[in-house]
Design a protein around this motif. Structure first.
Motif, PDB file in Angstrom:
ATOM      1  N   PHE A 188       0.842  -1.200   0.000  1.00  0.00           N
ATOM      2  CA  PHE A 188       0.000   0.000   0.000  1.00  0.00           C
ATOM      3  C   PHE A 188       0.877   1.251   0.000  1.00  0.00           C
ATOM      4  N   ARG A 233       2.450   1.930  -3.292  1.00  0.00           N
ATOM      5  CA  ARG A 233       1.519   2.387  -4.340  1.00  0.00           C
ATOM      6  C   ARG A 233       0.983   3.779  -4.064  1.00  0.00           C
ATOM      7  N   PHE A 234       0.666   4.099  -2.789  1.00  0.00           N
ATOM      8  CA  PHE A 234      -0.006   5.363  -2.486  1.00  0.00           C
ATOM      9  C   PHE A 234       0.890   6.404  -1.828  1.00  0.00           C
ATOM     10  N   PRO A 254      -1.135   2.744   5.207  1.00  0.00           N
ATOM     11  CA  PRO A 254      -2.582   2.614   5.386  1.00  0.00           C
ATOM     12  C   PRO A 254      -2.956   2.896   6.833  1.00  0.00           C
ATOM     13  N   ARG A 299      -9.571   9.040   1.944  1.00  0.00           N
ATOM     14  CA  ARG A 299      -9.154  10.107   1.034  1.00  0.00           C
ATOM     15  C   ARG A 299     -10.064  11.318   1.254  1.00  0.00           C
ATOM     16  N   ARG A 318     -12.793   9.979  -4.332  1.00  0.00           N
ATOM     17  CA  ARG A 318     -12.474   8.883  -5.244  1.00  0.00           C
ATOM     18  C   ARG A 318     -12.334   7.556  -4.489  1.00  0.00           C
ATOM     19  N   VAL A 364     -10.101   4.335  -5.064  1.00  0.00           N
ATOM     20  CA  VAL A 364      -8.989   3.801  -5.838  1.00  0.00           C
ATOM     21  C   VAL A 364      -8.690   2.397  -5.335  1.00  0.00           C
ATOM     22  N   ASP A 377      -5.976  -1.773 -11.974  1.00  0.00           N
ATOM     23  CA  ASP A 377      -6.488  -0.865 -10.953  1.00  0.00           C
ATOM     24  C   ASP A 377      -7.831  -0.278 -11.389  1.00  0.00           C
ATOM     25  N   ASP A 409     -10.316   3.280 -10.579  1.00  0.00           N
ATOM     26  CA  ASP A 409     -10.365   4.612  -9.973  1.00  0.00           C
ATOM     27  C   ASP A 409     -11.691   5.231 -10.394  1.00  0.00           C
ATOM     28  N   SER A 466      -8.656   4.838  -0.411  1.00  0.00           N
ATOM     29  CA  SER A 466      -7.602   4.106  -1.115  1.00  0.00           C
ATOM     30  C   SER A 466      -7.587   2.707  -0.528  1.00  0.00           C
TER      31      SER A 466
END
Length: 387
Positions: A18, A21-22, A26, A66, A70, A72, A82, A84, A118
């Motif tokens: 996580f 990627r972000f 998390p 978020r 969104r 994601v 993925d 989104d 996310s």
């Protein structure tokens, strides 16, 4: 039969993925297991009884909130796939594919997630193997959102959120078996669930103490409830119930009560076979539970499993040659009983074997039936927070 990660290792792996990627950690990692049904196939949507255990295999969800509205979605098992989408624009079928399952859960709870999420998923529940990988994904996300957003959702409500995601968003007409097992199962027990009134009990299942093991064998033939004959079987059961004047087939007491379906037509004969499987399978669940409650020899369960396979193969017609070959080979190699598991049309089989014979039975089905993977299943814990 590869080693599974510990909860700590699984949480660390998901959190690291996580963050990679972000760009930030998390807020937590949650897990939910797949399931294998000891007995009780296609009884759940007919209001009957089931007896699943949770797998040691889980799907993990690493999640953070978020502020852009969104959703994601990223999967370690589906790189490059993925999704989104704006939470406000979620609608059944969009997104599709693997992302539809977590998106369906968010859709059910969308009023609580206006800021967006996310979400990265990682796991080891074999997909398309009849072991409820979709329910594991849904339940991991449902438990994560309950905790992260401080939602007042009890176990049955979590099950309903996850099931509606699969039924209404993905379009698979499943009952409550898979999600109930993923949420409610406890380590060392099988879950005896009455799907009509949702009463349940944890039935001790210590196979190791009896010198036994539950061996799950993946046929390598994948299936999907959304596009297999699963929906046809459910509609056939509903038609049989209507012809018998009952709301659900669980209300039928004994095979003799199915006689009105045998009206001399091809359709009547088919409906009789479908209903006969449901009625006899419900009785098989009760037989196994009674034996375990009484402290009987678990080896006696084997014959009930094998009878269940014959019913699924001949009356319900959801087995395939690959599954039949696994069952036949396992029995020839010394298994006490074996049957296909799950909705059918592919997936896995389960065999009750002596612990000392696990390797021999696994080798036999790999060699003669071509089955690519097998797993020893220990009744494990349900959905939970890992970190």
């Amino acid at each position: 039969m590869s080693e599974l990660p510990t909860d700590e290792e699984a949480a660390a792996r998901a959190a690291a993925a996580f963050t990679g990627r972000f760009g930030a950690a998390p807020e937590g990692v949650w897990a939910a297991p797949g399931r294998v049904n000891v007995i009780g196939e296609h009884t759940d949507y007919n209001g009957g009884h089931v007896l699943p255990v949770a797998l040691p295999h889980t799907t993990r969800a690493a999640v953070a909130r978020r502020d852009d509205g969104r959703l994601v979605l990223v999967s370690a098992q589906h790189p490059g796939a993925d999704a989104d989408v704006a939470v406000a624009e979620l609608e059944p079928g969009t997104p599709g594919g693997w992302a539809g399952y977590p998106a369906g859960v968010v859709h059910q709870l969308r009023e609580a997630v206006p800021g967006g999420l996310s979400l990265l998923v990682d796991g080891d529940v074999p997909a398309g193997a009849g072991l409820s990988s979709s329910a594991a994904l849904e339940c991991a996300v449902a438990v994560a959102l309950r905790d992260l957003l401080d939602l007042d959702l009890g176990p049955d409500e979590l099950v309903d959120v996850a099931r509606r995601a699969e039924n209404d968003f993905v379009g698979a007409p499943t009952g409550i078996l898979d999600q109930s097992a993923s949420v409610l199962c406890t380590a060392g027990h099988a879950l005896h669930l009455d799907t009509r009134d949702r009463g349940s009990e944890q039935v001790p299942l210590d196979l190791e103490a009896a010198g036994l093991a539950l061996l799950v064998v993946d046929s390598g033939t994948t299936h999907s409830h959304a596009d297999s004959g699963y929906g046809d079987r459910r509609r056939e059961c509903e038609e049989a119930a209507r012809r018998l004047g009952v709301g659900l087939l669980c209300e039928v007491t004994g095979v003799d009560a199915l006689a009105p379906l045998d009206d001399g037509t091809e359709r009547g004969a088919l409906l009789l076979r479908r209903a006969r499987h449901v009625v006899t399978e419900d009785a098989r669940v009760e037989e196994v539970v009674g034996l375990l409650r009484a402290g009987g020899d678990p080896r006696e369960v084997g014959a009930v499993l094998t009878a269940g396979h014959a019913s699924l193969r001949d009356d319900f017609e959801v087995s395939v040659p690959e599954l039949d070959a696994i069952v036949e080979t396992a029995l020839a190699a010394g298994a006490h009983g074996a049957r296909m598991v799950g909705g059918g049309f592919g997936g896995s089989a389960v065999a009750l074997v002596d612990a000392a014979a696990v390797d021999d039975v696994a080798a036999a089905v790999a060699g003669r039936a071509g089955a690519p993977r097998s797993y020893v299943v220990v009744p494990s814990a349900g959905a939970r927070r890992l970190s």
